[in-house]
Design an enzyme around this catalytic site. Structure first.
Site, PDB file in Angstrom:
ATOM      1  N   HIS A  53      -1.372  -2.612  -9.987  1.00  0.00           N
ATOM      2  CA  HIS A  53      -0.311  -2.923  -9.028  1.00  0.00           C
ATOM      3  C   HIS A  53       0.035  -1.652  -8.256  1.00  0.00           C
ATOM      4  O   HIS A  53      -0.194  -0.537  -8.736  1.00  0.00           O
ATOM      5  CB  HIS A  53       0.931  -3.428  -9.751  1.00  0.00           C
ATOM      6  CG  HIS A  53       0.777  -4.787 -10.343  1.00  0.00           C
ATOM      7  ND1 HIS A  53       1.843  -5.539 -10.752  1.00  0.00           N
ATOM      8  CD2 HIS A  53      -0.326  -5.545 -10.600  1.00  0.00           C
ATOM      9  CE1 HIS A  53       1.430  -6.694 -11.234  1.00  0.00           C
ATOM     10  NE2 HIS A  53       0.107  -6.721 -11.153  1.00  0.00           N
ATOM     11  N   GLU A  55       2.752  -0.106  -7.781  1.00  0.00           N
ATOM     12  CA  GLU A  55       3.636   0.807  -8.500  1.00  0.00           C
ATOM     13  C   GLU A  55       2.868   1.632  -9.542  1.00  0.00           C
ATOM     14  O   GLU A  55       3.116   2.836  -9.685  1.00  0.00           O
ATOM     15  CB  GLU A  55       4.751   0.028  -9.227  1.00  0.00           C
ATOM     16  CG  GLU A  55       5.615  -0.796  -8.308  1.00  0.00           C
ATOM     17  CD  GLU A  55       5.183  -2.257  -8.204  1.00  0.00           C
ATOM     18  OE1 GLU A  55       6.058  -3.131  -8.159  1.00  0.00           O
ATOM     19  OE2 GLU A  55       3.949  -2.517  -8.163  1.00  0.00           O
ATOM     20  N   CYS A  83       7.475  -6.226 -11.173  1.00  0.00           N
ATOM     21  CA  CYS A  83       7.331  -7.145 -12.299  1.00  0.00           C
ATOM     22  C   CYS A  83       7.695  -6.423 -13.607  1.00  0.00           C
ATOM     23  O   CYS A  83       7.960  -5.221 -13.617  1.00  0.00           O
ATOM     24  CB  CYS A  83       5.898  -7.667 -12.367  1.00  0.00           C
ATOM     25  SG  CYS A  83       4.679  -6.405 -12.846  1.00  0.00           S
ATOM     26  N   CYS A  86       5.481  -3.327 -14.385  1.00  0.00           N
ATOM     27  CA  CYS A  86       5.769  -2.155 -13.559  1.00  0.00           C
ATOM     28  C   CYS A  86       7.118  -1.545 -13.904  1.00  0.00           C
ATOM     29  O   CYS A  86       7.244  -0.314 -13.964  1.00  0.00           O
ATOM     30  CB  CYS A  86       5.676  -2.530 -12.085  1.00  0.00           C
ATOM     31  SG  CYS A  86       3.982  -2.941 -11.595  1.00  0.00           S
TER      32      CYS A  86
END
Length: 170
Positions: A53, A55, A83, A86
Site C-alpha cells: 500500500h 503508506e 486501513c 497501514c
C-alpha cells in the site's frame, strides 16, 4: 492548513502515478521538519505484494532515510483513509500525525470502520486530521473506477456471445 494542502497535493501526485500504473490511485508522503522525506503509491498488483500500500511503501522509504524504523517526528499524508494494516504499521513506527483525504467506509481505520488511533488499549496514538483535499481524492478514485468499469464493459462487448455464456457459467 496551507501546509497540509501542499503535502496532500504531493500525495495526490503519487496517487496519479498509481492510477497510471493500473493500481488503485492512493498516494502518500511522509514529512519531517517541513520536508518530504518519503513518497509512496499503491503497488500491490504490479509487485504481487499485498502489503505494498502507498503508506507502507512510504514508511519503508522513510525508515531507510532516517536509519530507524521509529519515525516519531514524522507526519503521514495519504489520499485515502488508511486501513488496519497501514495504521498498525504507523503505530509501530510511532508516526506522530496522520492526515488523510477521502474517508474509506469499507476499510478505514481512522474513524470510518475502526478508529485504532483512538483505542485506549493500544500503546501509541497519533493525531488524525481527516478530509484534507477530500474532494480531489474522491474525484481521483471515482474517475479511476469509472474508467475501469468502462474498460470491463468494452471487453465484455468484444467477446463472442458463446464466450460470455461460458464465462457466466464458470
Amino acid at each position: 492548513m496551507l501546509d497540509d494542502e501542499r503535502y496532500m497535493r504531493e500525495a495526490l501526485d503519487q496517487a496519479a502515478l498509481a492510477g497510471t500504473a493500473g493500481e488503485v490511485p492512493v498516494g502518500a508522503v511522509i514529512v519531517r521538519e517541513g520536508q518530504v522525506i518519503a513518497r509512496g503509491y499503491n503497488r500491490p498488483i504490479t509487485t504481487h505484494d499485498p502489503t505494498a500500500h502507498a503508506e507502507i511503501v512510504a514508511l519503508r522509504e522513510a525508515a531507510a532515510v532516517c536509519g530507524n524504523y521509529r519515525l516519531p517526528d514524522c507526519e503521514m499524508y495519504v489520499t485515502l483513509e488508511p486501513c488496519v494494516m497501514c495504521v498498525g504499521a504507523m503505530m509501530h513506527a510511532r508516526i506522530k500525525r496522520i492526515v488523510f483525504g477521502a474517508s474509506d467506509p469499507k476499510t478505514g481505520a481512522c474513524g470510518s470502520v475502526a478508529d485504532l488511533m483512538a483505542d485506549p488499549a493500544l500503546n501509541h496514538h497519533a493525531t488524525v486530521t481527516p478530509h484534507v483535499l477530500a474532494d480531489e481524492s474522491v474525484d481521483l478514485l471515482q474517475s479511476f473506477f469509472k474508467e475501469r468499469r468502462a474498460q470491463a464493459k468494452a471487453r465484455k462487448q468484444q467477446l463472442p456471445a458463446n464466450a460470455v455464456d461460458s464465462a457466466e457459467m464458470a
